[in-house]
Design a protein around this motif. Structure first.
Motif, mmCIF file in Angstrom:
data_model
loop_
_atom_site.group_PDB
_atom_site.id
_atom_site.type_symbol
_atom_site.label_atom_id
_atom_site.label_comp_id
_atom_site.label_asym_id
_atom_site.label_seq_id
_atom_site.Cartn_x
_atom_site.Cartn_y
_atom_site.Cartn_z
ATOM 1 N N MET A 63 -28.303 -19.193 -6.303
ATOM 2 C CA MET A 63 -27.137 -18.559 -6.910
ATOM 3 C C MET A 63 -26.073 -18.273 -5.846
ATOM 4 O O MET A 63 -24.891 -18.576 -6.031
ATOM 5 C CB MET A 63 -27.534 -17.254 -7.603
ATOM 6 C CG MET A 63 -26.361 -16.564 -8.313
ATOM 7 S SD MET A 63 -26.848 -15.043 -9.157
ATOM 8 C CE MET A 63 -27.186 -13.983 -7.741
ATOM 9 N N LEU A 64 -26.503 -17.730 -4.695
ATOM 10 C CA LEU A 64 -25.545 -17.419 -3.621
ATOM 11 C C LEU A 64 -24.978 -18.690 -2.985
ATOM 12 O O LEU A 64 -23.799 -18.729 -2.613
ATOM 13 C CB LEU A 64 -26.221 -16.545 -2.561
ATOM 14 C CG LEU A 64 -26.600 -15.137 -3.018
ATOM 15 C CD1 LEU A 64 -27.392 -14.403 -1.934
ATOM 16 C CD2 LEU A 64 -25.354 -14.332 -3.390
ATOM 17 N N ILE A 65 -25.809 -19.728 -2.871
ATOM 18 C CA ILE A 65 -25.308 -21.003 -2.334
ATOM 19 C C ILE A 65 -24.249 -21.579 -3.265
ATOM 20 O O ILE A 65 -23.200 -22.068 -2.820
ATOM 21 C CB ILE A 65 -26.473 -21.992 -2.149
ATOM 22 C CG1 ILE A 65 -27.365 -21.556 -0.988
ATOM 23 C CG2 ILE A 65 -25.941 -23.406 -1.891
ATOM 24 C CD1 ILE A 65 -28.632 -22.372 -0.845
ATOM 25 N N GLY A 66 -24.512 -21.528 -4.578
ATOM 26 C CA GLY A 66 -23.530 -22.015 -5.538
ATOM 27 C C GLY A 66 -22.222 -21.268 -5.454
ATOM 28 O O GLY A 66 -21.132 -21.858 -5.499
ATOM 29 N N VAL A 67 -22.299 -19.947 -5.317
ATOM 30 C CA VAL A 67 -21.094 -19.129 -5.163
ATOM 31 C C VAL A 67 -20.337 -19.535 -3.902
ATOM 32 O O VAL A 67 -19.102 -19.682 -3.914
ATOM 33 C CB VAL A 67 -21.464 -17.636 -5.115
ATOM 34 C CG1 VAL A 67 -20.292 -16.795 -4.628
ATOM 35 C CG2 VAL A 67 -21.919 -17.157 -6.493
ATOM 36 N N LYS B 42 -27.521 -27.772 5.587
ATOM 37 C CA LYS B 42 -28.701 -26.973 5.875
ATOM 38 C C LYS B 42 -29.375 -26.363 4.645
ATOM 39 O O LYS B 42 -30.572 -26.060 4.681
ATOM 40 C CB LYS B 42 -28.334 -25.840 6.848
ATOM 41 C CG LYS B 42 -28.126 -26.281 8.282
ATOM 42 C CD LYS B 42 -29.456 -26.695 8.905
ATOM 43 C CE LYS B 42 -29.320 -26.942 10.401
ATOM 44 N NZ LYS B 42 -30.618 -27.336 11.012
ATOM 45 N N MET B 43 -28.638 -26.135 3.566
ATOM 46 C CA MET B 43 -29.153 -25.259 2.516
ATOM 47 C C MET B 43 -29.370 -25.916 1.157
ATOM 48 O O MET B 43 -29.982 -25.302 0.278
ATOM 49 C CB MET B 43 -28.211 -24.064 2.344
ATOM 50 C CG MET B 43 -28.031 -23.242 3.593
ATOM 51 S SD MET B 43 -26.947 -21.814 3.325
ATOM 52 C CE MET B 43 -26.820 -21.199 5.014
ATOM 53 N N ILE B 44 -28.858 -27.123 0.943
ATOM 54 C CA ILE B 44 -28.928 -27.741 -0.382
ATOM 55 C C ILE B 44 -29.734 -29.026 -0.310
ATOM 56 O O ILE B 44 -29.496 -29.867 0.576
ATOM 57 C CB ILE B 44 -27.518 -28.023 -0.929
ATOM 58 C CG1 ILE B 44 -26.783 -26.699 -1.175
ATOM 59 C CG2 ILE B 44 -27.564 -28.833 -2.208
ATOM 60 C CD1 ILE B 44 -25.399 -26.859 -1.721
ATOM 61 N N PRO B 45 -30.694 -29.231 -1.230
ATOM 62 C CA PRO B 45 -31.469 -30.480 -1.236
ATOM 63 C C PRO B 45 -30.673 -31.613 -1.868
ATOM 64 O O PRO B 45 -29.711 -31.391 -2.588
ATOM 65 C CB PRO B 45 -32.670 -30.121 -2.112
ATOM 66 C CG PRO B 45 -32.106 -29.134 -3.102
ATOM 67 C CD PRO B 45 -31.104 -28.312 -2.318
ATOM 68 N N GLU B 46 -31.097 -32.830 -1.595
ATOM 69 C CA GLU B 46 -30.534 -33.978 -2.312
ATOM 70 C C GLU B 46 -31.132 -33.987 -3.718
ATOM 71 O O GLU B 46 -32.348 -33.954 -3.883
ATOM 72 C CB GLU B 46 -30.854 -35.281 -1.575
ATOM 73 C CG GLU B 46 -30.294 -36.515 -2.255
ATOM 74 C CD GLU B 46 -28.799 -36.422 -2.476
ATOM 75 O OE1 GLU B 46 -28.400 -36.272 -3.651
ATOM 76 O OE2 GLU B 46 -28.049 -36.479 -1.491
#
Length: 469
Positions: free
Chosen positions: A266-270, A447-451
């Motif tokens: 959720m925080l990565i999306g924001v 660093k934080m999101i997968p493919e």
């Protein structure tokens, strides 16, 4: 999983209808660029009021996106698309006949609410309908529709500006008012036609089968899945897969999103939603003609240059749509954002010392087109795909509302602050700032999101669960 050709045709049909919301998003967002100078002169707006004229629709977008997720989780994706179509229609008509600046702002806010709703509902609907192997391309149809909306707005602005000079005094009074004397009314009002088309076409699409299963309407969900999967074994497998993800959490709404495994995505999306707005693309799309005029072009030439910006945006998005599932989301971002940094720095150098370096204004257009190319093939194509994939079935609407809210807050700030940036930081400082903001975006994607290419929504959900702290 191989999809029969007839199912793929049906998927494309559904995706194109949902993507029409993206066209309205793009048109409503971009049409403002051709009306800023005229509206500012007619209503004697200062620089802050000018920013409010651009930004007021974004306030509506924030309001729309804030409730769209909850509404879609409660009442369904299809009903919220109906509501957004009504808002677009009302806004287009109201802007065309607004009696004063206050009414114009009010109807722009109404249209903005439609933008906010459709910005999360349309890609979410496409993502929930799509087969894994085609999901990136199908959701990218929504982004393509946005760019076509941008281009359509630029072309209509340019064409209406030309037509206005040829309308004679013998024409009906309302024609003179809307299409000649105050041609900005025609520019804003032309949105009424695609808005009505969107409203009518929504009658021909089904509700999302994943939403139906979450809301215990299995029979209706199986009917929809039967149009997508011809094999009854596949239908049963999809139903069981969705039920399995629902069973992992008995919580609802905020209770689910505040659990440790879902706070992170959720925080990565924001973060990626709001950072993407500070990398310059909306400043170019909103204020492109104004920026071109500052380089010495006439208003007519500036609108013509903006048409080229829109055309490159569309063609590049077509390329992204074709390759996004093959290349992957992350590689597109690495390539595109690197190019964005280089072109933003070059544009900043042009405004800082272009004349002394002997660089003509045509090179400014080339740099803008290169920047739009790199943006359209990366962050613009990827953002709605990623946001539609990252969250669990049970609360996907609410989670996308939170990410979408941050996106529209960032968009509002850029719309409101760009005139101030251009005046106080100068154009060169403004573009250097945009280049700097690309760096944290790159880091987060790296660093934080997968493919996510090729993975089902349920597989992606399982990935985040396995990373539970």
């Amino acid at each position: 999983m191989k999809t029969p050709p007839s199912s793929l045709i049906y998927l494309v049909f559904l995706s194109l209808i949902a993507a029409l919301g993206g066209f309205l998003f793009g048109y409503d967002t971009a049409v403002i660029s051709g009306t800023i100078t005229q509206v500012s002169k007619q209503f004697e707006l200062d620089v802050l009021q000018q920013g409010w004229y651009v930004g007021c629709a974004l306030v509506g977008s924030i309001l729309g996106v804030a409730v769209a997720g909850w509404l879609s989780d409660r009442f369904g994706r299809k009903k919220v698309m109906f509501l957004s179509a009504l808002l677009f229609t009302s806004s287009a008509f109201g802007c065309a006949v607004a009696a004063g600046f206050g009414q114009l702002v009010f109807f722009r806010i109404i249209g903005g609410a439609g933008i906010g709703m459709v910005s999360i509902i349309s890609p979410m609907y496409i993502s929930e309908m799509a087969i894994s192997s085609y999901r990136g391309s199908l959701v990218s149809l929504y982004q393509l529709a946005i760019t076509v909306g941008f281009l359509g707005a630029y072309l209509i602005n340019f064409q209406l500006q030309l037509v206005a000079g040829g309308i004679g005094d013998q024409s009906p009074e309302w024609i003179l008012w809307i299409f000649r004397d105050e041609v900005w009314r025609g520019m804003l009002g032309m949105e009424f036609i695609p808005a009505m088309a969107f409203f009518v076409l929504i009658f021909f699409i089904p509700e999302s089968p994943r939403w139906l299963l979450v809301n215990k309407q299995e029979a209706a969900a199986r009917v929809v899945f039967a149009r997508l999967y011809r094999d009854t074994t596949q239908i049963q497998w999809k139903v069981e897969e969705v039920y399995a993800t629902i069973a992992r959490s008995s919580d609802k709404g905020w209770e689910t999103l505040l659990r440790p495994e879902w706070r992170r995505p959720m925080l990565i999306g924001v973060a990626i939603a709001i950072l993407g707005q500070f990398m310059g693309v909306n400043a170019v799309l909103y204020y492109g003609p104004t920026i071109f005029e500052q380089s010495g072009l006439t208003s007519g030439d500036a609108l013509f240059y903006q048409v080229w910006v829109g055309l490159v945006n569309v063609l590049t998005t077509v390329i992204a749509l074709v390759i996004i599932d093959r290349v992957g989301r992350k590689k597109l971002v690495y390539f595109g954002v690197t190019g964005m940094i280089l072109t933003l720095l070059a544009i900043g150098i042009y405004f800082w010392n272009g004349e002394m370096l002997g660089i003509g204004v045509i090179w400014l257009l080339v740099l803008f087109l290169a920047y739009i190319f790199f943006t359209a093939i990366s962050i613009s194509a990827v953002i709605f795909v990623l946001l539609s994939e990252m969250y669990p079935n049970r609360v996907r609407g609410l989670a996308m509302s939170i990410a979408g809210l941050s996106l529209w807050v960032g968009t509002y700030l850029i719309g409101q602050l760009t005139p101030w940036f251009l005046e106080n930081l100068t154009p060169s400082g403004t573009f250097f700032l945009f280049a700097l903001m690309c760096l944290p975006y790159l880091y987060i994607i790296w660093k934080m999101i997968p493919e996510t290419a090729g993975k089902s929504l349920e597989d992606i959900e399982q990935y985040w669960l396995q990373r539970k702290p």
